[in-house]
Scaffold this motif. Structure first.
Motif, mmCIF file in Angstrom:
data_model
loop_
_atom_site.group_PDB
_atom_site.id
_atom_site.type_symbol
_atom_site.label_atom_id
_atom_site.label_comp_id
_atom_site.label_asym_id
_atom_site.label_seq_id
_atom_site.Cartn_x
_atom_site.Cartn_y
_atom_site.Cartn_z
ATOM 1 N N LEU A 186 0.716 -1.227 0.301
ATOM 2 C CA LEU A 186 0.113 0.105 0.083
ATOM 3 C C LEU A 186 0.956 1.339 -0.026
ATOM 4 O O LEU A 186 0.160 2.410 -0.101
ATOM 5 N N THR A 187 2.088 1.173 0.336
ATOM 6 C CA THR A 187 3.005 2.455 0.317
ATOM 7 C C THR A 187 3.359 2.835 -1.423
ATOM 8 O O THR A 187 3.771 3.723 -1.672
ATOM 9 N N ASN A 188 3.018 1.643 -2.144
ATOM 10 C CA ASN A 188 3.241 1.954 -3.500
ATOM 11 C C ASN A 188 4.933 2.393 -3.921
ATOM 12 O O ASN A 188 4.993 3.135 -4.561
ATOM 13 N N LYS A 189 5.534 1.850 -3.291
ATOM 14 C CA LYS A 189 7.119 2.030 -3.335
ATOM 15 C C LYS A 189 7.861 0.633 -4.013
ATOM 16 O O LYS A 189 7.330 -0.370 -3.376
ATOM 17 N N PRO A 190 8.736 0.957 -4.711
ATOM 18 C CA PRO A 190 9.461 -0.202 -5.148
ATOM 19 C C PRO A 190 10.382 -0.876 -3.823
ATOM 20 O O PRO A 190 10.524 -0.429 -2.850
ATOM 21 N N ILE A 191 10.236 -2.339 -4.032
ATOM 22 C CA ILE A 191 10.959 -3.155 -2.867
ATOM 23 C C ILE A 191 11.905 -3.675 -3.490
ATOM 24 O O ILE A 191 11.977 -4.307 -4.180
ATOM 25 N N HIS A 192 13.376 -3.632 -2.774
ATOM 26 C CA HIS A 192 14.317 -4.104 -3.488
ATOM 27 C C HIS A 192 14.911 -5.139 -2.290
ATOM 28 O O HIS A 192 15.165 -4.937 -1.086
ATOM 29 N N SER A 193 14.990 -6.543 -2.827
ATOM 30 C CA SER A 193 15.312 -7.433 -2.124
ATOM 31 C C SER A 193 16.758 -7.902 -2.136
ATOM 32 O O SER A 193 17.073 -8.347 -3.313
ATOM 33 N N LEU A 194 17.579 -8.019 -1.105
ATOM 34 C CA LEU A 194 19.119 -8.276 -1.494
ATOM 35 C C LEU A 194 19.426 -9.514 -1.668
ATOM 36 O O LEU A 194 20.590 -9.769 -2.076
ATOM 37 N N ALA A 195 18.595 -10.428 -1.253
ATOM 38 C CA ALA A 195 18.642 -11.895 -1.675
ATOM 39 C C ALA A 195 17.504 -12.686 -1.615
ATOM 40 O O ALA A 195 16.370 -12.432 -1.117
ATOM 41 N N SER A 196 17.588 -13.397 -2.814
ATOM 42 C CA SER A 196 16.242 -14.174 -3.376
ATOM 43 C C SER A 196 16.522 -15.594 -3.010
ATOM 44 O O SER A 196 17.178 -16.250 -3.646
#
Length: 509
Positions: free
Chosen positions: A56-66
Motif C-alpha cells: 500500500l506504500t506503492n514504493k519499489p521493494i528491493h530484496s538483497l537476496a532471493s
C-alpha cells in the motif's frame, strides 16, 4: 553472491559513453547522491512474501537476496540454462545499439553473439522479452507465490480459456494465438552497455524481476500526476526531453541490482535501466488490486496519447469485466457469465470441443500455476459445467453476503469505488469490450455500483476526490526551458573562459 548493502552506490571506473545516448551524462546519473533517495523505496533481505502494508506504500521493494528459485551458478555461464531449456530456433525481438525498433533474431544467433567477449562484438544486443511460459525454463522459473495470489488475471480469467490456450502453442513453445493475457514468465538477455530508456509498463502493470547474472542500474520515478504528464511529453518530444526527463521529474531514485537480487516495481512507476555487465534477468508484469487506482490513471494517459493496442496490457477491459462479475458473485451470490456461450465460440470449438485434438501433457504442467480450479479438465467435459443460473433484476441489499462484505478492507472498498468511477469515465471502451459470455452487462454494472455504494455508505468510507493537478504542456516546457537556458549560459561561460585562458597562454609564450 554477496549482496551490496547500499543498493544505489556504484563507482564508474571508466569514461562511460552509451551508444545512442552520448549526450547523457551517465557518470553523474550513476554517482550523484541526489538520486539515492532511499526514502523512495524499501530495502529488505528477502522476497518470499510482501506485506499488505508494504504494497500500500506503492514504493519499489528491493530484496538483497532471493530464495525463490534453485539453480547452479555453472548453469548461468554462457547462458547455458537458456540453451538447454528454450527452443533455439525461436525468433526473439532484439534491440541493436540502443536504437528504437527491434529486429528479429533466432535465439541461437543471439546466444552465439553472447559467446564472444563484449569487447569483440560489433553491436550491443538487448533482448527484453522472451516468453518461456511453455518451455522447459517455465518449469524451473514458475511465477512466484505472491504473483499467483495477487494477480487479477490469474484469479479472475476463466479457467476454460486457460485450457484452450494449450491448443494454441506451437512445437517451439511459442504462443501463436493469445487467448489468455500471459505476461508472467519472461526473461531478458542484455549486453553490456544496453540502455532501456524511461518507460511505463503497459497499462501501468506492476513488475517483478530477479537478476540471475550480471549487474544493472535502475532509475525509478513515481507516477505523480505531474510525472505522468511529463512522460507523455517525453514520448511526444523524445529528442529534447531525453536529456532532461530525470532533472525535470519531481522525484527519482536509483537502485543497483546485482546477481541474486530482485526488485518489485509498483504500478505506474516510470523506469530506465542500464546494463553494466552482460545480464540474464527473469520477471513478470501483472495487475494487482493494490495498484489498480494507479493503473486507471496510466490507461487514461494511454488513451490521451491514442496508443495502439500492441503497447497496452492485453485484454485490459475484458479483465475489468471478469473482475466485476467475480466481485458480484462473491458478495452478492449472482453471476452474469452464461457458460452455454462457451460451446458457441469458434476459439473453443476448434480446441477443447474438437475431437481427437490434443495438446502436449507438459504444457498443462506449465499452465497449472495459472489454473484456479484444478478439476477444470474433467469439468469441461461434463454438461453440468455449461449450465448457469443467471440473474437479472433490481438491486436488493438483503442479498449482500455480510460475512464476505465485511472481509473487504477499507482500502479495497476505496479501490472498487475508483473502479466504479473508471467504468463511468471509460464507458465507451468498456462497453466495446464485453466478453461474449457475459449477459445483461448493463444490469451487471448497475448491481456492482449499487453494491459498492451500499457498502461504502454503511461503513462510512468516503471516496477520495482526486486533485486536478495535471500540469499543462506549457508548464512542462517552461520548467524544461530553465535547465536548458542555464546550460546554454554555462556553455557560453565555458567558451569565454577558454578564450581568455588561451589568450593569456599565448602572451606568456
Amino acid at each position: 553472491m554477496q549482496a551490496s548493502t547500499n543498493s544505489s552506490s556504484y563507482k564508474v571506473k571508466e569514461n562511460l559513453l552509451i551508444k545512442g545516448y552520448e549526450k547523457l551524462n551517465f557518470i553523474d546519473l550513476i554517482e550523484n547522491e541526489k538520486y539515492q533517495n532511499s526514502d523512495l523505496y524499501i530495502e529488505r533481505n528477502n522476497d518470499l512474501e510482501y506485506s499488505e502494508i508494504e504494497l500500500l506504500t506503492n514504493k519499489p521493494i528491493h530484496s538483497l537476496a532471493s530464495n525463490v528459485y534453485t539453480y547452479s551458478v555453472s548453469e548461468l555461464t554462457n547462458f547455458e540454462i537458456i540453451r538447454k531449456n528454450c527452443h533455439l530456433k525461436m525468433l526473439v525481438p532484439v534491440f541493436v545499439d540502443n536504437k528504437d525498433g527491434s529486429k528479429s533474431m533466432t535465439l541461437e544467433s543471439l546466444l552465439e553473439e553472447f559467446s564472444k567477449d563484449s569487447s569483440r562484438r560489433k553491436h550491443i544486443y538487448n533482448c527484453v522479452n522472451i516468453d518461456f511460459t511453455f518451455m522447459n525454463l517455465g518449469k524451473i522459473f514458475k511465477p512466484i507465490d505472491f504473483v499467483i495470489k495477487n494477480d487479477i488475471v490469474i484469479n479472475n480469467w476463466p479457467d476454460i480459456y486457460k485450457i484452450a490456450q494449450l491448443y494454441h502453442v506451437n512445437k517451439c513453445g511459442e504462443v501463436d494465438n493469445l487467448i489468455v493475457p500471459l505476461t508472467h514468465q519472461v526473461c531478458s538477455i542484455s549486453g553490456k552497455g544496453s540502455f532501456t530508456d524511461f518507460h511505463i509498463d503497459f497499462s501501468g502493470a506492476s513488475v517483478w524481476v530477479m537478476l540471475l547474472k550480471g549487474k544493472k542500474i535502475w532509475w525509478l520515478i513515481p507516477p505523480t500526476p505531474y510525472n505522468v504528464r511529463l512522460y507523455e511529453q517525453h514520448l511526444k518530444d523524445h529528442s529534447s526531453c531525453r536529456q532532461n526527463i530525470i532533472e525535470l521529474a519531481e522525484q527519482c531514485c536509483r537502485i543497483t541490482l546485482t546477481e541474486g537480487q530482485s526488485l518489485l516495481v509498483p504500478s505506474g512507476w516510470m523506469h530506465a535501466v542500464l546494463t553494466l555487465e552482460d545480464s540474464l534477468m527473469i520477471g513478470c508484469s501483472f495487475l494487482t488490486l493494490y495498484g489498480m487506482d494507479v493503473s486507471f490513471k496510466i490507461v487514461e494517459s494511454e488513451n490521451r496519447q491514442r496508443m495502439i493496442d500492441d503497447y497496452k496490457y492485453p485484454y485490459y477491459y475484458q479483465i475489468i469485466w471478469y473482475l466485476i462479475n467475480n466481485f458480484v458473485e462473491k458478495i452478492y451470490g449472482q453471476s452474469y457469465i452464461d457458460k452455454k456461450q462457451y460451446k458457441k465460440m469458434d476459439i473453443l470449438k476448434n480446441s477443447i470441443f474438437k475431437r481427437n485434438r490434443i495438446f502436449p501433457s507438459n504444457y498443462f504442467e506449465n499452465m497449472s500455476s495459472y489454473i484456479m480450479n484444478k478439476d477444470i479438465l474433467n469439468l469441461s467435459n461434463e454438461n453440468e459445467y455449461f449450465t448457469s443460473k443467471l440473474f437479472h433484476g433490481l438491486f436488493d441489499e438483503n442479498l449482500i453476503k455480510k460475512e464476505e462484505a465485511n472481509k473487504l478492507t477499507e482500502d479495497e472498498v476505496k479501490i472498487f469505488l475508483k473502479l466504479s468511477k473508471f467504468v463511468e469515465t471509460e464507458e465507451l471502451r468498456v462497453m466495446r469490450n464485453i466478453p461474449q459470455e457475459i449477459t445483461d452487462s448493463k444490469n451487471l454494472l448497475e448491481i456492482f455500483q449499487s453494491i459498492i455504494s451500499f457498502i461504502s455508505e454503511e461503513r462510512n468510507i468516503i471516496e477520495e476526490v482526486p486533485i486536478n493537478d495535471h500540469p499543462t504542456r506549457t508548464e512542462i516546457l517552461i520548467k524544461k526551458a530553465v535547465p536548458m537556458r542555464l546550460g546554454k549560459l554555462a556553455e557560453k561561460k565555458r567558451k569565454a573562459t577558454y578564450f581568455v585562458n588561451n589568450v593569456r597562454s599565448k602572451r606568456k609564450h
